[in-house]
Design an enzyme around this catalytic site. Structure first.
Site, PDB file in Angstrom:
ATOM      1  N   ILE A  56       0.868  -1.194   0.253  1.00  0.00           N
ATOM      2  CA  ILE A  56      -0.064   0.403   0.016  1.00  0.00           C
ATOM      3  C   ILE A  56       1.126   0.895   0.025  1.00  0.00           C
ATOM      4  CG2 ILE A  56      -0.162  -0.275   2.697  1.00  0.00           C
ATOM      5  CD1 ILE A  56      -2.715   0.378   2.167  1.00  0.00           C
ATOM      6  N   SER A  57       0.665   2.372  -1.176  1.00  0.00           N
ATOM      7  CA  SER A  57       2.010   3.297  -1.242  1.00  0.00           C
ATOM      8  C   SER A  57       2.006   4.019   0.068  1.00  0.00           C
ATOM      9  CB  SER A  57       1.297   3.925  -2.102  1.00  0.00           C
ATOM     10  OG  SER A  57       1.035   2.880  -3.157  1.00  0.00           O
ATOM     11  N   GLN A  58       2.969   4.903   0.005  1.00  0.00           N
ATOM     12  CA  GLN A  58       3.081   6.185   1.336  1.00  0.00           C
ATOM     13  C   GLN A  58       1.685   7.269   0.958  1.00  0.00           C
ATOM     14  OE1 GLN A  58       6.875   7.684   0.626  1.00  0.00           O
ATOM     15  NE2 GLN A  58       6.724   8.867   2.532  1.00  0.00           N
TER      16      GLN A  58
END
Ligand code: SAH
Length: 203
Positions: A56-58
């Protein structure tokens, strides 16, 4: 949770100008989109593993990509590489509808469930190869790509942009990996190379 959320917003504020984007980040319960064992870290400004070797992206990167897409409430958006569904959920707060496409069947099914449970009803998740886009709902006002294309953005994606539409994608070349913003004009595409990022590869 509230303290984690406030801290994250404080961290993002100096780097994100669009207040609507910050409000969207605050409104989406990121803790629901991460594996239960990592829930404590959900409001940290870091990427986290979501299984199947994906992440899951930053939050900062999600916020930045949303800001660059300059979304309007009436926009129809394609999200390529939907993963956990988190980025799609943030996009959904800023536009009319999001069509998400995810190659990995198990992730796609889980994302769809998580979105429903979070009460988000304007995201549709499809299983498939997002490098080909999703022609049946094109054209899109905005396209978000969350996996790195090698060399160039898949032409099929650019072709599914509406006139005036924007696309944001990580692209890898000899100089590393960067965000590229594409804007479709009458007769040509304007491509702007932006800051370095790191994503998983687009397959
Ligand atoms: N946006 C996601 C995280 C993206 S990780 C989130 O918010 O959680 C990148 C995702 O892209 C992975 O889930 C991976 O399975 C997916 N992916 C990679 N290549 C793809 C392709 N060709 N079509 C669709 N999804 C792809």
């Amino acid at each position: 949770m509230k303290r984690g959320r406030d801290r994250l917003l404080t961290q993002l504020r100096p780097q994100i100008d669009d207040e609507r984007v910050l409000q969207a980040i605050a409104a989406v319960p990121r803790d629901r989109f991460v594996p239960a064992a990592l829930r404590r870290d959900a409001w940290e400004n870091v990427p986290l593993p979501i299984g199947s070797e994906q992440t899951i992206s930053q939050p900062l990167v999600v916020a930045r990509m949303c800001e660059l897409l300059e979304l309007r409430p009436s926009d129809r958006v394609l999200d390529v590489g939907t993963g956990s569904g988190y980025h799609a959920a943030v996009l959904s707060r800023l536009c009319h509808h999001v069509w998400g496409i995810e190659l990995h069947e198990q992730l796609a099914r889980r994302a769809a469930r998580t979105l429903v449970r979070a009460g988000i009803d304007n995201v549709t998740v499809t299983i498939g190869d997002g490098a080909a886009g999703l022609a049946e709902h094109a054209p899109y006002d905005a396209i978000n790509v969350a996996a790195t294309a090698g060399g160039e953005i898949p032409p099929a994606l650019e072709q599914q942009l509406a006139l005036g539409g924007r696309l944001i994608a990580p692209v890898a070349d000899d100089h590393g990996e960067h965000l590229v913003l594409v804007r479709r004009h009458e007769g040509h595409f304007e491509r702007t190379r932006l800051e370095p990022v790191r994503f998983v590869p687009l397959r």
